[in-house]
Structure formats: structure tokens, C-alpha cells
Design a protein around this motif. Structure first.
Motif, PDB file in Angstrom:
ATOM      1  N   VAL A 236       0.854  -1.188   0.000  1.00 42.90           N
ATOM      2  CA  VAL A 236       0.000   0.000   0.000  1.00 42.90           C
ATOM      3  C   VAL A 236       0.892   1.241   0.000  1.00 42.90           C
ATOM      4  O   VAL A 236       2.027   1.209   0.503  1.00 42.90           O
ATOM      5  N   VAL A 237       0.394   2.310  -0.602  1.00 49.04           N
ATOM      6  CA  VAL A 237       1.115   3.581  -0.621  1.00 49.04           C
ATOM      7  C   VAL A 237       0.514   4.483   0.450  1.00 49.04           C
ATOM      8  O   VAL A 237      -0.681   4.803   0.410  1.00 49.04           O
ATOM      9  N   LEU A 238       1.313   4.895   1.407  1.00 46.64           N
ATOM     10  CA  LEU A 238       0.885   5.804   2.461  1.00 46.64           C
ATOM     11  C   LEU A 238       1.317   7.219   2.088  1.00 46.64           C
ATOM     12  O   LEU A 238       2.450   7.425   1.644  1.00 46.64           O
ATOM     13  N   ALA A 239       0.433   8.186   2.287  1.00 47.07           N
ATOM     14  CA  ALA A 239       0.729   9.568   1.923  1.00 47.07           C
ATOM     15  C   ALA A 239       0.438  10.490   3.093  1.00 47.07           C
ATOM     16  O   ALA A 239      -0.552  10.299   3.812  1.00 47.07           O
ATOM     17  N   ASP A 240       1.303  11.478   3.292  1.00 47.44           N
ATOM     18  CA  ASP A 240       1.088  12.524   4.285  1.00 47.44           C
ATOM     19  C   ASP A 240       0.515  13.736   3.550  1.00 47.44           C
ATOM     20  O   ASP A 240       1.236  14.395   2.790  1.00 47.44           O
ATOM     21  N   PRO A 241      -0.781  14.056   3.749  1.00 50.31           N
ATOM     22  CA  PRO A 241      -1.392  15.140   2.983  1.00 50.31           C
ATOM     23  C   PRO A 241      -0.837  16.517   3.311  1.00 50.31           C
ATOM     24  O   PRO A 241      -1.018  17.455   2.544  1.00 50.31           O
ATOM     25  N   GLU A 242      -0.146  16.659   4.456  1.00 57.31           N
ATOM     26  CA  GLU A 242       0.347  17.974   4.846  1.00 57.31           C
ATOM     27  C   GLU A 242       1.813  18.192   4.476  1.00 57.31           C
ATOM     28  O   GLU A 242       2.349  19.276   4.687  1.00 57.31           O
ATOM     29  N   THR A 243       2.462  17.158   3.926  1.00 57.91           N
ATOM     30  CA  THR A 243       3.819  17.330   3.414  1.00 57.91           C
ATOM     31  C   THR A 243       3.930  16.874   1.962  1.00 57.91           C
ATOM     32  O   THR A 243       4.871  17.258   1.263  1.00 57.91           O
ATOM     33  N   GLY A 244       2.963  16.053   1.531  1.00 58.61           N
ATOM     34  CA  GLY A 244       3.009  15.513   0.183  1.00 58.61           C
ATOM     35  C   GLY A 244       3.891  14.291   0.056  1.00 58.61           C
ATOM     36  O   GLY A 244       3.980  13.688  -1.023  1.00 58.61           O
ATOM     37  N   GLU A 245       4.542  13.872   1.128  1.00 59.26           N
ATOM     38  CA  GLU A 245       5.431  12.715   1.073  1.00 59.26           C
ATOM     39  C   GLU A 245       4.632  11.425   0.940  1.00 59.26           C
ATOM     40  O   GLU A 245       3.557  11.277   1.526  1.00 59.26           O
ATOM     41  N   GLN A 246       5.156  10.494   0.162  1.00 56.14           N
ATOM     42  CA  GLN A 246       4.533   9.186  -0.038  1.00 56.14           C
ATOM     43  C   GLN A 246       5.557   8.095   0.213  1.00 56.14           C
ATOM     44  O   GLN A 246       6.758   8.277  -0.006  1.00 56.14           O
ATOM     45  N   ARG A 247       5.031   6.955   0.658  1.00 55.44           N
ATOM     46  CA  ARG A 247       5.917   5.824   0.921  1.00 55.44           C
ATOM     47  C   ARG A 247       5.154   4.530   0.678  1.00 55.44           C
ATOM     48  O   ARG A 247       4.037   4.358   1.167  1.00 55.44           O
ATOM     49  N   GLU A 248       5.772   3.649  -0.087  1.00 58.14           N
ATOM     50  CA  GLU A 248       5.170   2.347  -0.354  1.00 58.14           C
ATOM     51  C   GLU A 248       5.650   1.357   0.703  1.00 58.14           C
ATOM     52  O   GLU A 248       6.853   1.217   0.954  1.00 58.14           O
ATOM     53  N   VAL A 249       4.694   0.675   1.331  1.00 57.22           N
ATOM     54  CA  VAL A 249       5.044  -0.263   2.398  1.00 57.22           C
ATOM     55  C   VAL A 249       4.277  -1.570   2.208  1.00 57.22           C
ATOM     56  O   VAL A 249       3.249  -1.622   1.536  1.00 57.22           O
ATOM     57  N   GLU A 250       4.804  -2.608   2.810  1.00 60.27           N
ATOM     58  CA  GLU A 250       4.157  -3.910   2.837  1.00 60.27           C
ATOM     59  C   GLU A 250       3.529  -4.086   4.222  1.00 60.27           C
ATOM     60  O   GLU A 250       4.221  -3.992   5.244  1.00 60.27           O
ATOM     61  N   THR A 251       2.216  -4.287   4.260  1.00 60.45           N
ATOM     62  CA  THR A 251       1.510  -4.353   5.549  1.00 60.45           C
ATOM     63  C   THR A 251       1.695  -5.731   6.186  1.00 60.45           C
ATOM     64  O   THR A 251       0.761  -6.527   6.286  1.00 60.45           O
ATOM     65  N   THR A 252       2.904  -5.972   6.641  1.00 64.71           N
ATOM     66  CA  THR A 252       3.203  -7.228   7.324  1.00 64.71           C
ATOM     67  C   THR A 252       2.597  -7.205   8.726  1.00 64.71           C
ATOM     68  O   THR A 252       2.289  -6.134   9.267  1.00 64.71           O
TER      69      THR A 252
END
Length: 310
Positions: A236-252
Motif C-alpha cells: 500500500v502507498v501511504l501519503a502525508d497530505p500535509e507534506t506531500g510525502e509518499q511511501r510504499e510499504v508492505e503491511t506485514t
């Protein structure tokens, strides 16, 4: 049946039918709050008022700060002094509509729930010459709505707040600055309500403490279930709406446990910080019956202040 399975969600305010949505919201608030709490702001504020009332015998659970020592000495039995709710209450709402509120995975966005909370506060405090105003902070700018009374003003206020333009993604909110705008210049004593998701570090604590020194203070925390735990959905791609940063993670399983633990620890820090400010704390979730949560909160506060132990 768990609360989230019978949740009643506020209407979406971005579906192109704003007037119909606002009408539905008003009917929901009035239909379920009228006859229970209308016009009685005792249910919302941390205290019962400042005007002295009658003395009565002390009951287990009464606040010792309300002891009437003169009557206690005269009767040789402990008495407390009742207080009468202040008339012509002025309520100011600081409403956080920064990009982190433009998020929702249940029946509505946090933004919709925040506007619904404003509608409930407006309904519960109107009447009797009371007035309500608002400071709406988006991160890009702060909109100020002066306090006025009457149902017409309340409807206009809610409509204008619902129409507040969304800030661009990547805009960081500044709740502390919005609270400081309410503190200065000093206003007459009243009710201050802060509605936010309270994400990030509690840098707002000092400003809230200063606000509570002059006003009764209510903090409404707006949450979404996905901020508390991650579902098992693989990558899943997690995004911070107040910085615009995104990170793809595996929900282990390990990541989900660590995420839930960090989220729980943050919510505890928020609750502790709010308690230190002296604020009454109401938590609303996008997957719960928000009206029922408000009713339970208000009735609990009314019982605590009207008759001692609940």
C-alpha cells in the motif's frame, strides 16, 4: 452490535448537493438532540457556570472546590454551593480544516465530521441571547466568522464553513497559530471549542492552556479508524497530505502491530496533553454514531455537575 456497525454518518459535503446535505445534517442534529440537551450548554462545558446559586448538602463525588465554608460552619454539616449557568454565552469555535482532515475510509471524511461537530455545538449553545463565531484554519489561511445569535446565523455559519476552499495537498496546518488568534485580543469569558484531529506533536498545548485560563474549553478530536490500525492489504502507498510525502510499504503483521502501537501511544499523548490544559475531551470517529457519542458525553457532564457521583 458494535457501535461502528450501526454508525450514523454525517452527509458528505462534497457531492455537489451541498444544500440538501446541510438540510439533512440540520434535521439529524435537531431530531436527535431536541428534548435532551437543547439550549443547555451545561452539558458541553467543564463547569456549570459562574453565577452563585443555592447551597445544598455535600454528596459523595462533589467537587470540593465548590464547598461553601460559611454555610458548613453555620450548620456544622458540609455544604456545596450550586452555580447557575451564565446567560448570553459567547462561543468561539476553532475549526481545523487542514489537509489531514480531507481523509476518510468509513462513512465520511474527517472534514465532514468536523463540520457536523460544529453544527452540534451551534445547536446546543443557541438561544437565550447566546452567540457563536468561528475561526476556520486550512493551513493556507484562517477565515474568521464573527459571533452572532439566532438560527439564521447558525445556518449561514455552517454553510460558509462547509464551503471553505480546501488547501492544496502538501499544505501544513498550524493549529497553534489559530488558537493564538482566538486568545488575542482577549475576549469576554465564554466557551471555546477546538475541533481537530490533533495529529503531530502537541505543540498547541501551551496555547490551549492559555485559552482555558479565561474560557471554558472543549476539545473535539476527530478520528478515522485507518489512523489507528492498518488493514492487511499487502502493498500500500501511504501519503502525508500535509507534506506531500509518499511511501510504499508492505503491511506485514509486524508493521501493523508497530503502527497500531505508535497510533495508540500518540492518542494517549494527545489525551494527556488535553487533560493538562483543563479541556473537556470529546472523541468522534468516522465509523461511529457521532450523535450518540455527543449525547453520552453531554449527559455524563450534566450528571457529574448536577448531582455529584454519577
Amino acid at each position: 452490535m458494535p457501535d461502528h456497525e450501526r454508525a450514523v454518518h454525517p452527509p458528505s459535503l462534497r457531492d455537489g448537493r451541498l444544500e440538501a446535505a446541510l438540510r439533512t445534517l440540520e434535521l439529524t442534529v435537531r431530531g436527535r438532540l431536541d428534548g435532551l440537551l437543547q439550549g443547555n450548554h451545561l452539558g458541553l462545558v467543564p463547569g456549570p457556570g459562574s453565577e452563585a446559586g443555592e447551597a445544598r448538602p455535600y454528596l459523595a463525588g462533589d467537587d470540593v472546590r465548590r464547598m461553601d465554608w460559611a454555610v458548613t460552619a453555620r450548620t456544622t454539616e458540609p455544604h456545596v454551593r450550586e452555580t447557575i449557568a451564565d446567560r448570553e454565552l459567547e462561543t468561539w469555535v476553532v475549526l481545523d480544516l487542514s489537509p489531514s482532515l480531507d481523509f476518510g475510509t468509513a462513512g465520511c471524511e474527517k472534514r465532514d465530521l468536523a463540520v457536523a461537530a460544529l453544527a452540534a455545538v451551534a445547536h446546543l449553545t443557541r438561544g437565550g441571547g447566546n452567540r457563536i463565531g468561528a475561526l476556520v484554519a486550512t493551513g493556507e489561511r484562517t477565515h474568521r466568522f464573527p459571533p452572532r445569535g439566532g438560527i439564521g446565523h447558525a445556518r449561514t455559519l455552517i454553510r460558509q464553513v462547509a464551503q471553505t476552499p480546501r488547501a492544496a495537498e502538501g499544505t501544513r496546518g498550524d493549529l497553534t497559530a489559530a488558537i493564538e488568534q482566538l486568545r488575542r485580543p482577549p475576549r469576554r469569558r465564554g466557551l471555546a471549542v477546538v475541533i481537530s484531529d490533533f495529529l503531530g506533536e502537541p505543540e498547541w498545548e501551551r496555547a490551549l492552556r492559555g485559552l482555558s485560563a479565561r474560557h471554558d474549553l472543549l476539545a473535539v478530536e476527530v478520528l478515522d479508524p485507518r489512523e489507528l490500525d492498518l488493514p492487511d492489504v499487502g502493498t500500500v502507498v501511504l501519503a502525508d497530505p500535509e507534506t506531500g510525502e509518499q511511501r510504499e510499504v508492505e503491511t506485514t503483521p509486524l508493521l501493523r502491530r508497530e503502527y497500531a502501537a505508535a497510533a495508540s501511544a500518540h492518542r494517549d499523548r494527545v489525551a494527556t496533553a488535553l487533560r493538562r490544559t483543563g479541556a473537556a475531551h470529546l472523541r468522534l470517529r468516522t465509523d461511529s454514531d457521532w450523535i450518540a457519542d455527543i449525547v453520552r458525553f453531554a449527559l455524563t457532564r450534566k450528571r457529574a455537575w448536577s448531582g455529584g457521583a454519577g
